[in-house]
Design a protein around this motif. Structure first.
Motif, PDB file in Angstrom:
ATOM      1  N   ASP A  97       0.831  -1.211   0.000  1.00  0.00           N
ATOM      2  CA  ASP A  97       0.000   0.000   0.000  1.00  0.00           C
ATOM      3  C   ASP A  97       0.862   1.256   0.000  1.00  0.00           C
ATOM      4  OD1 ASP A  97      -2.508  -1.008  -0.070  1.00  0.00           O
ATOM      5  OD2 ASP A  97      -2.831  -0.963   2.106  1.00  0.00           O
ATOM      6  N   LEU A  98       1.828   1.255   0.912  1.00  0.00           N
ATOM      7  CA  LEU A  98       2.670   2.435   1.033  1.00  0.00           C
ATOM      8  C   LEU A  98       3.503   2.619  -0.233  1.00  0.00           C
ATOM      9  CD1 LEU A  98       3.400   4.756   2.902  1.00  0.00           C
ATOM     10  CD2 LEU A  98       5.302   3.390   3.752  1.00  0.00           C
ATOM     11  N   LEU A  99       4.038   1.516  -0.748  1.00  0.00           N
ATOM     12  CA  LEU A  99       4.827   1.613  -1.978  1.00  0.00           C
ATOM     13  C   LEU A  99       3.979   2.151  -3.121  1.00  0.00           C
ATOM     14  CD1 LEU A  99       7.043  -1.611  -1.884  1.00  0.00           C
ATOM     15  CD2 LEU A  99       7.755   0.764  -1.529  1.00  0.00           C
ATOM     16  N   SER A 100       2.717   1.769  -3.159  1.00  0.00           N
ATOM     17  CA  SER A 100       1.933   2.267  -4.282  1.00  0.00           C
ATOM     18  C   SER A 100       1.573   3.733  -4.082  1.00  0.00           C
ATOM     19  CB  SER A 100       0.750   1.354  -4.591  1.00  0.00           C
ATOM     20  OG  SER A 100      -0.367   1.732  -3.874  1.00  0.00           O
ATOM     21  N   LEU A 101       1.429   4.164  -2.838  1.00  0.00           N
ATOM     22  CA  LEU A 101       1.262   5.606  -2.582  1.00  0.00           C
ATOM     23  C   LEU A 101       2.501   6.373  -3.059  1.00  0.00           C
ATOM     24  CD1 LEU A 101      -0.257   8.024  -1.147  1.00  0.00           C
ATOM     25  CD2 LEU A 101       1.073   7.452   0.886  1.00  0.00           C
ATOM     26  N   ARG A 103       4.716   5.446  -5.279  1.00  0.00           N
ATOM     27  CA  ARG A 103       4.772   5.391  -6.734  1.00  0.00           C
ATOM     28  C   ARG A 103       3.844   6.417  -7.359  1.00  0.00           C
ATOM     29  NH1 ARG A 103       6.886   1.484 -10.141  1.00  0.00           N
ATOM     30  NH2 ARG A 103       7.376  -0.464  -9.092  1.00  0.00           N
ATOM     31  N   PHE A 104       2.640   6.487  -6.805  1.00  0.00           N
ATOM     32  CA  PHE A 104       1.687   7.469  -7.311  1.00  0.00           C
ATOM     33  C   PHE A 104       2.267   8.876  -7.161  1.00  0.00           C
ATOM     34  CE2 PHE A 104      -1.512  10.663  -6.320  1.00  0.00           C
ATOM     35  CZ  PHE A 104      -2.254  10.642  -7.488  1.00  0.00           C
ATOM     36  N   CYS A 105       2.843   9.121  -5.991  1.00  0.00           N
ATOM     37  CA  CYS A 105       3.428  10.428  -5.707  1.00  0.00           C
ATOM     38  C   CYS A 105       4.529  10.757  -6.712  1.00  0.00           C
ATOM     39  CB  CYS A 105       3.957  10.416  -4.273  1.00  0.00           C
ATOM     40  SG  CYS A 105       4.627  11.974  -3.736  1.00  0.00           S
ATOM     41  N   SER A 106       5.371   9.772  -6.988  1.00  0.00           N
ATOM     42  CA  SER A 106       6.460   9.962  -7.944  1.00  0.00           C
ATOM     43  C   SER A 106       5.915  10.218  -9.349  1.00  0.00           C
ATOM     44  CB  SER A 106       7.364   8.722  -7.919  1.00  0.00           C
ATOM     45  OG  SER A 106       8.145   8.649  -9.076  1.00  0.00           O
ATOM     46  N   ASP A 107       4.914   9.461  -9.753  1.00  0.00           N
ATOM     47  CA  ASP A 107       4.336   9.631 -11.084  1.00  0.00           C
ATOM     48  C   ASP A 107       3.629  10.976 -11.216  1.00  0.00           C
ATOM     49  OD1 ASP A 107       5.211   7.136 -11.686  1.00  0.00           O
ATOM     50  OD2 ASP A 107       3.248   6.152 -11.486  1.00  0.00           O
ATOM     51  N   TYR A 108       2.846  11.289 -10.215  1.00  0.00           N
ATOM     52  CA  TYR A 108       2.004  12.477 -10.328  1.00  0.00           C
ATOM     53  C   TYR A 108       2.826  13.769 -10.273  1.00  0.00           C
ATOM     54  CZ  TYR A 108      -1.843  15.715  -9.782  1.00  0.00           C
ATOM     55  OH  TYR A 108      -2.713  16.760  -9.982  1.00  0.00           O
ATOM     56  N   TYR A 109       3.828  13.772  -9.402  1.00  0.00           N
ATOM     57  CA  TYR A 109       4.642  14.993  -9.272  1.00  0.00           C
ATOM     58  C   TYR A 109       5.899  14.934 -10.133  1.00  0.00           C
ATOM     59  CZ  TYR A 109       1.358  16.230  -5.654  1.00  0.00           C
ATOM     60  OH  TYR A 109       0.204  16.551  -5.002  1.00  0.00           O
ATOM     61  N   HIS A 110       6.058  13.856 -10.883  1.00  0.00           N
ATOM     62  CA  HIS A 110       7.193  13.701 -11.793  1.00  0.00           C
ATOM     63  C   HIS A 110       8.506  13.942 -11.070  1.00  0.00           C
ATOM     64  CE1 HIS A 110       4.426  13.233 -15.179  1.00  0.00           C
ATOM     65  NE2 HIS A 110       3.665  14.013 -14.448  1.00  0.00           N
ATOM     66  N   HIS A 111       8.632  13.237  -9.977  1.00  0.00           N
ATOM     67  CA  HIS A 111       9.806  13.363  -9.123  1.00  0.00           C
ATOM     68  C   HIS A 111      10.400  11.962  -8.980  1.00  0.00           C
ATOM     69  CE1 HIS A 111      11.918  16.079  -6.401  1.00  0.00           C
ATOM     70  NE2 HIS A 111      12.091  15.047  -5.605  1.00  0.00           N
ATOM     71  N   PRO A 112      11.750  11.836  -8.986  1.00  0.00           N
ATOM     72  CA  PRO A 112      12.346  10.488  -8.954  1.00  0.00           C
ATOM     73  C   PRO A 112      11.835   9.645  -7.789  1.00  0.00           C
ATOM     74  CG  PRO A 112      14.024  12.122  -9.385  1.00  0.00           C
ATOM     75  CD  PRO A 112      12.761  12.883  -9.097  1.00  0.00           C
ATOM     76  N   LEU A 113      11.471   8.404  -8.097  1.00  0.00           N
ATOM     77  CA  LEU A 113      10.888   7.521  -7.085  1.00  0.00           C
ATOM     78  C   LEU A 113      11.798   7.364  -5.864  1.00  0.00           C
ATOM     79  CD1 LEU A 113       8.620   5.613  -6.215  1.00  0.00           C
ATOM     80  CD2 LEU A 113       9.759   3.778  -7.464  1.00  0.00           C
ATOM     81  N   GLY A 114      13.106   7.210  -6.118  1.00  0.00           N
ATOM     82  CA  GLY A 114      14.034   7.034  -5.000  1.00  0.00           C
ATOM     83  C   GLY A 114      13.988   8.214  -4.035  1.00  0.00           C
ATOM     84  N   GLN A 115      13.882   9.413  -4.585  1.00  0.00           N
ATOM     85  CA  GLN A 115      13.830  10.591  -3.709  1.00  0.00           C
ATOM     86  C   GLN A 115      12.496  10.666  -2.981  1.00  0.00           C
ATOM     87  OE1 GLN A 115      15.049  13.883  -6.341  1.00  0.00           O
ATOM     88  NE2 GLN A 115      17.052  13.719  -5.343  1.00  0.00           N
ATOM     89  N   VAL A 116      11.440  10.224  -3.656  1.00  0.00           N
ATOM     90  CA  VAL A 116      10.127  10.212  -3.003  1.00  0.00           C
ATOM     91  C   VAL A 116      10.150   9.219  -1.834  1.00  0.00           C
ATOM     92  CG1 VAL A 116       7.693   9.609  -3.295  1.00  0.00           C
ATOM     93  CG2 VAL A 116       8.879  10.905  -5.066  1.00  0.00           C
ATOM     94  N   VAL A 117      10.717   8.046  -2.082  1.00  0.00           N
ATOM     95  CA  VAL A 117      10.756   7.010  -1.048  1.00  0.00           C
ATOM     96  C   VAL A 117      11.580   7.493   0.152  1.00  0.00           C
ATOM     97  CG1 VAL A 117      11.602   4.698  -0.503  1.00  0.00           C
ATOM     98  CG2 VAL A 117      10.410   5.104  -2.666  1.00  0.00           C
ATOM     99  N   MET A 118      12.740   8.065  -0.130  1.00  0.00           N
ATOM    100  CA  MET A 118      13.602   8.484   0.986  1.00  0.00           C
ATOM    101  C   MET A 118      13.008   9.653   1.752  1.00  0.00           C
ATOM    102  SD  MET A 118      15.860   6.401   1.327  1.00  0.00           S
ATOM    103  CE  MET A 118      16.034   4.962   0.314  1.00  0.00           C
ATOM    104  N   ASN A 119      12.332  10.549   1.024  1.00  0.00           N
ATOM    105  CA  ASN A 119      11.662  11.684   1.656  1.00  0.00           C
ATOM    106  C   ASN A 119      10.642  11.209   2.691  1.00  0.00           C
ATOM    107  OD1 ASN A 119      10.666  14.622   1.587  1.00  0.00           O
ATOM    108  ND2 ASN A 119       8.815  13.492   1.044  1.00  0.00           N
TER     109      ASN A 119
END
Ligand code: ADP
Ligand code: ZN
Ligand code: ZN
Length: 750
Positions: A97-101, A103-119
């Motif tokens: 669930d969290l990973l898909s949130l 991923r959505f965040c990374s896709d929607y804001y066009h921000h690298p997934l790794g940075q979204v995850v670490m943030n």
């Protein structure tokens, strides 16, 4: 990047869905690069490791990442794949669930997934090593310990005897044991080695200190709201709770939370500020003394933040009270999200990953099939629009909850012709004097800190400009400094004009310090307190101030919006507003929406108790419709007017926007970058997308970087997203010389 393979997201279809033969881990890393990185995995890699942190070699150092996918093959030759260093299984993996949130965040804001995850992770989990989980311990008697006869213990074992006596009553948390004796832990560990005592994980954040407070009888409106929310079958539903200040929205949240806890689910409560509103946290703790409530915000100590995050992940925390970052808290049994003051701009991160926690919260509630309640006295226009269109359900609270409490009377003071004393009108001064004589409190609200916003030479017109920014240095008289509020630069104020040598330099305009100085002179006997981010450097100082205000030890408060947020000051009966006009004609078309919300919010501080409050707004434009709406306390009429304006002008919420922001040492470099970006957008020829001309941003220069921006918009969110997905890789390919740029999806500031 030679050592690790870079794969564009979604470029491979060989994702292993089972453990069979998966020998490659696709890892998200905290680097400003889009895509995942492939590493050879050890034999024991399994699907259960998806979401685990890993330590991997990257460049010449070790980094931490999170396994997002497993794969059987890689686009990179085996010889060039590196093995990952180790899988950190110190804490449970991030849930699907969290990973898909994320991923959505990374896709929607066009921000690298790794940075979204670490943030999203607390700092301790961002280090390339297992966390030292200093899990707080508690101790209890074991079976054997209970059956022992303590009187057999030699008399000289004083500490052990005392501990055992306590343990016969109840479990002992580490801190409680330490309070008994500094040698307690050592003694307990010895007894644990003997098998008399057992170590257990301590419950996080005990809230027993808070006495339970009885629930008030709900008003009819509150009851109707609670009933409506609870009548709905559990599951995804967005509620807009539109209630005037003091209408008891918090009470509604708490009733719904109680219900959620009873169902064994978790509640996430997002608020703009926690450090500033300790009253709110204690209200929740008092109402739910048995529940495990943790807070998550950036001013928590790193260790505490990690512990609270882990408690939420493990399901031990039942209520998470946090600021925007808490929207990423792992919560497996999420039943409810509350977003209080949902219009507040602090739910949007204004740098790096520019996400909106409110919008993500709605996505998350849908994904986890939870209820979500957005509360506000002045909903964001987008939110109101969605409610009006039937996408959100609207609940209204039109009266104050406490018996006899009324909204304050609001009036404009026309200062266009009246002479002012240090920015203060005669009417306002008399009103303050009357409160002071009656022993009531006044608040003077001015959203500008410092003494004066600029210094000027009366002979040649020189002004105290910041050398690195397109803005002025603000005079802080207390500290005898000139300070830039944008870049932080500071210097001593000049004795004479640096341009012409004239010694007559004037402070122009007013800030909190100057108003404080004037009031101190005008009311020599009054106890005056200034509250702004300069005077409230430490949380403890702020706590002390709140107590002093609450106990009536302050007569006049001078402060910025810090004072406007959600405080309940019983003795406060007058609010004076200075300098509001500056937002009326701002270049940012959202400024009037924000000003209205701010004025309603600060007005809401007046007269929360039995005495009716009064609000006096000093203005040059007494007939302005915005002030008329504040005077009438009429959000709906104001919102309708704004919506009509926005529809005519083709602004949100009627269109969706994304801002491409660019900055560079040379303005032309930023502008060339944007012009090329605009061209590539035009070449894409995506239907329904409007691309504007690049323009200078406001402020035009910050810390030596010239700023420009390019707006793209579309009436359809889907079209805009589809366009961004095509456009963004082209921006990444575009060779800009020393350009810093970013995409701001659904920007709030222009
Ligand atoms: P809001 O969040 O809508 O501004 P609060 O929840 O802070 O309002 O409530 C305002 C005040 O009214 C608080 O002091 C609260 O304790 C009180 N209050 C709320 N509900 C009731 C009620 N049903 N009866 C009496 N007082 C109430
Ligand atoms: Zn001069
Ligand atoms: Zn500056």
């Amino acid at each position: 990047m030679a050592e690790a393979s870079l794969l564009a997201e979604g470029s491979s279809s060989q994702d292993a869905k089972s453990d069979h033969g998966a020998r490659i881990a696709r890892v998200a890393l905290d680097v400003p690069v889009h895509g995942l990185f492939d590493y050879l995995a050890p034999d024991d890699l399994s699907c259960g490791d998806i979401g685990s942190r890993v330590q991997v070699p990257f460049g010449n150092r070790q980094r931490v990442g999170v396994i997002i996918e497993l794969a059987t093959t890689s686009g990179i030759a085996d010889s060039r794949l590196k093995p990952l260093t180790r899988i950190l299984r110190d804490v449970p993996p991030l849930s699907p669930d969290l990973l898909s949130l994320l991923r959505f965040c990374s896709d929607y804001y066009h921000h690298p997934l790794g940075q979204v995850v670490m943030n999203a992770l607390p700092t301790a989990l961002r280090a390339a090593k297992p966390i030292k989980q200093r899990l707080k311990l508690a101790f209890r008697l074991s079976e054997a310990g209970r059956e022992r006869d303590d009187s057999m213990l030699p008399r000289r074992h004083v500490v052990k005897r005392r501990l055992l006596a306590h343990l016969r009553q109840s479990e002992l948390a580490e801190e409680e044991a330490r309070a008994i004796s500094p040698r307690a832990i050592k003694a307990l560990l010895e007894m644990s080695a003997l098998g008399w005592v057992e170590k257990i994980a301590a419950p996080v954040a005990t809230s027993t200190r808070h006495a339970e407070i009885a629930e008030p009888r709900l008003t009819a409106e509150q009851q109707a709201g609670v009933d409506a929310i609870l009548a709905e079958a559990p599951g995804f539903n967005v509620w807009l709770l539109h209630g005037i200040t003091g209408s008891g929205k918090t009470e509604i949240y708490m009733r719904v939370i109680a219900h959620v806890l009873e169902a064994g689910e978790q509640a996430l409560v997002l608020v703009p500020e926690i450090a500033l509103t300790p009253q709110l946290e204690s209200r929740f703790r008092a109402r739910f003394p048995q529940a495990n409530l943790v807070t998550l915000h950036s001013s928590l100590a790193a260790g505490e933040r990690t512990a609270n995050w882990l408690a939420a992940q493990a399901g031990r925390a039942q209520i998470v009270l946090g600021t925007r970052l808490a929207v990423f808290t792992p919560l497996a049994r999420l039943g409810l999200i509350v977003v209080d003051e949902e219009q507040d701009s602090s739910f949007k991160q204004h740098e790096g990953l520019r996400y909106s926690a409110r919008d993500l919260a709605i996505f998350r509630a849908r994904q986890q099939n939870a209820r979500i309640v957005l509360g506000s006295a002045t909903p964001a226009l987008e939110t109101y629009y969605n409610a009006r269109a039937g996408r959100f359900r609207m609940l209204r609270l039109t009266a104050r909850a406490a018996a006899g409490a009324e909204l304050p009377s609001v009036r404009c003071i026309d200062v266009s012709r009246e002479p002012l004393v240090d920015g203060l009108s005669k009417v306002l001064l008399e009103a303050i004097a009357a409160r002071f004589e009656r022993g009531e409190q006044s608040l003077v609200f001015i959203n500008r800190r410092g003494y004066s916003p600029v210094l000027m030479c009366s002979a040649c017109g020189w002004k105290s400009a910041c050398a690195r920014c397109a803005s002025y240095l603000v005079l802080h008289l207390r500290e005898r400094r000139l300070r830039c509020h944008l870049c932080g630069h500071q210097e001593a104020p000049p004795i004479a004009c640096p341009a012409c040598g004239n010694q007559d330099i004037t402070a122009i305009g007013h800030g909190t310090q100057r108003v404080e100085a004037a009031l101190t002179r005008l009311f020599p006997g009054a106890r005056i307190l200034r509250v702004d981010s300069d005077s409230v450097r430490r949380k403890s100082a702020w706590q002390g101030m709140l107590t002093a205000i609450g106990e009536g030890r302050i007569d006049i408060l001078v402060g910025t919006q810090m004072l406007a947020k959600g405080h309940d000051f019983a003795g406060l009966t007058l609010v004076g507003v200075l300098n509001a006009d500056s937002s009326l004609y701002s270049s940012d078309w959202r400024a009037s929406e924000r000003l209205f919300a701010q004025l309603i919010q600060v007005s809401g501080r007046a007269g929360r108790a039995a005495t009716r409050g009064e609000v006096l707004i000093q203005t040059q434009f007494a007939g302005h419709p915005l002030y008329s709406a504040v005077i009438a306390h009429d959000y709906t009429a104001f919102a309708e007017t704004l919506l009509a304006e926005r529809e005519r002008a083709g602004f949100p919420p009627y269109v969706y926007q994304t801002l491409l922001r660019a900055e560079a040492r040379a303005f032309t470099a930023a502008q060339d970058f944007l012009a090329a970006a605009a061209q590539s957008a035009a070449r894409l020829g995506h239907p329904g997308i409007k691309v504007f001309e690049p323009v200078t941003a406001q402020p035009a220069r910050v810390a030596g970087m010239e700023r420009a921006q390019l707006l793209v918009q579309s009436p359809s969110r889907q079209s805009l997203q589809a366009f961004l997905t095509l456009w963004h890789p082209q921006l990444l390919d575009q060779k800009g010389k020393k350009i810093r740029w970013s995409l701001d999806v659904d920007p709030l500031e222009f």
